[in-house]
Design an enzyme around this catalytic site. Structure first.
Site, PDB file in Angstrom:
ATOM      1  N   GLY A 132      -2.748  -1.588   0.368  1.00 21.95           N
ATOM      2  CA  GLY A 132      -2.711  -1.604  -1.090  1.00 21.95           C
ATOM      3  C   GLY A 132      -2.084  -0.310  -1.559  1.00 21.95           C
ATOM      4  CG  MET A 133      -3.108   2.933  -0.497  1.00 27.27           C
ATOM      5  SD  MET A 133      -2.759   4.113   0.768  1.00 27.27           S
ATOM      6  CE  MET A 133      -3.009   5.639  -0.095  1.00 27.27           C
ATOM      7  CG  HIS A 134       0.214  -1.708  -4.693  1.00 25.23           C
ATOM      8  ND1 HIS A 134       0.218  -2.062  -3.367  1.00 25.23           N
ATOM      9  CD2 HIS A 134      -0.185  -2.821  -5.360  1.00 25.23           C
ATOM     10  CE1 HIS A 134      -0.159  -3.324  -3.239  1.00 25.23           C
ATOM     11  NE2 HIS A 134      -0.409  -3.801  -4.432  1.00 25.23           N
ATOM     12  CB  ALA A 135      -1.486  -0.219 -10.241  1.00 26.99           C
TER      13      ALA A 135
END
Ligand code: TYD
Length: 138
Positions: free
Chosen positions: A53-56
């Site tokens: 992930g590590m995102h929006a």
């Protein structure tokens, strides 16, 4: 108890059709979800210690289900962070846009199934945390 989830995120219980043969869960876009399903993807065979992930997303709604095994989902709305353990195929995490999220502590057998409201579009990703924080404020 899990702290309150950020706005736009909630856990939903999915109806399980069970009989002596086992269990079945069906999800219909727009009926069971607040969006039409445009894409399905799975995350599995995750290596030990991985954080994904590590995102929006600028504009994307998703339902995340640990259909097997478990993992921890961290949700950050730019103000605070909440962790949710996903470990039940009959519970889905609805996650709206502008939520920085990170998945970690995957069990060996974890299979995440994600239903998304749009097809893959790299332009919809915010992959830099400082950029996310600045946009989340506005
Ligand atoms: P990535 O965004 O790094 O996955 P995660 O959010 O789980 O860390 O995606 C991994 C790769 O897969 C990357 O090359 C983009 C690609 N991808 C698609 O082609 N379609 C998709 O629907 C998704 C989610 C990723």
């Amino acid at each position: 108890m899990t702290d309150a989830l950020p706005a736009g995120c909630r856990l939903i219980r999915l109806a399980v059709k069970g009989d002596h043969r086992g269990s079945l869960i069906a999800i219909e876009g727009e009926h069971d979800l607040p969006f039409a399903i445009a894409r399905v993807y799975c995350v599995y065979a995750t290596t030990e210690g991985t954080v994904r992930g590590m995102h929006a997303h600028r504009q994307l709604d998703q339902l995340v289900i640990a259909v097997a095994g478990s993992c921890t989902m961290m949700l950050d709305d730019g103000q605070r962070r909440v962790e949710v353990r996903l470990d039940d195929p009959a519970v889905g995490l609805l996650m709206g846009s502008m939520i920085w999220h990170e998945m970690s502590d995957f069990s060996d057998n974890c299979v995440l199934m994600v239903l998304a409201s749009a097809v893959y579009d790299e332009a919809d990703y915010i992959r830099d945390y400082a950029t996310f924080k600045a946009l989340a404020k506005t």
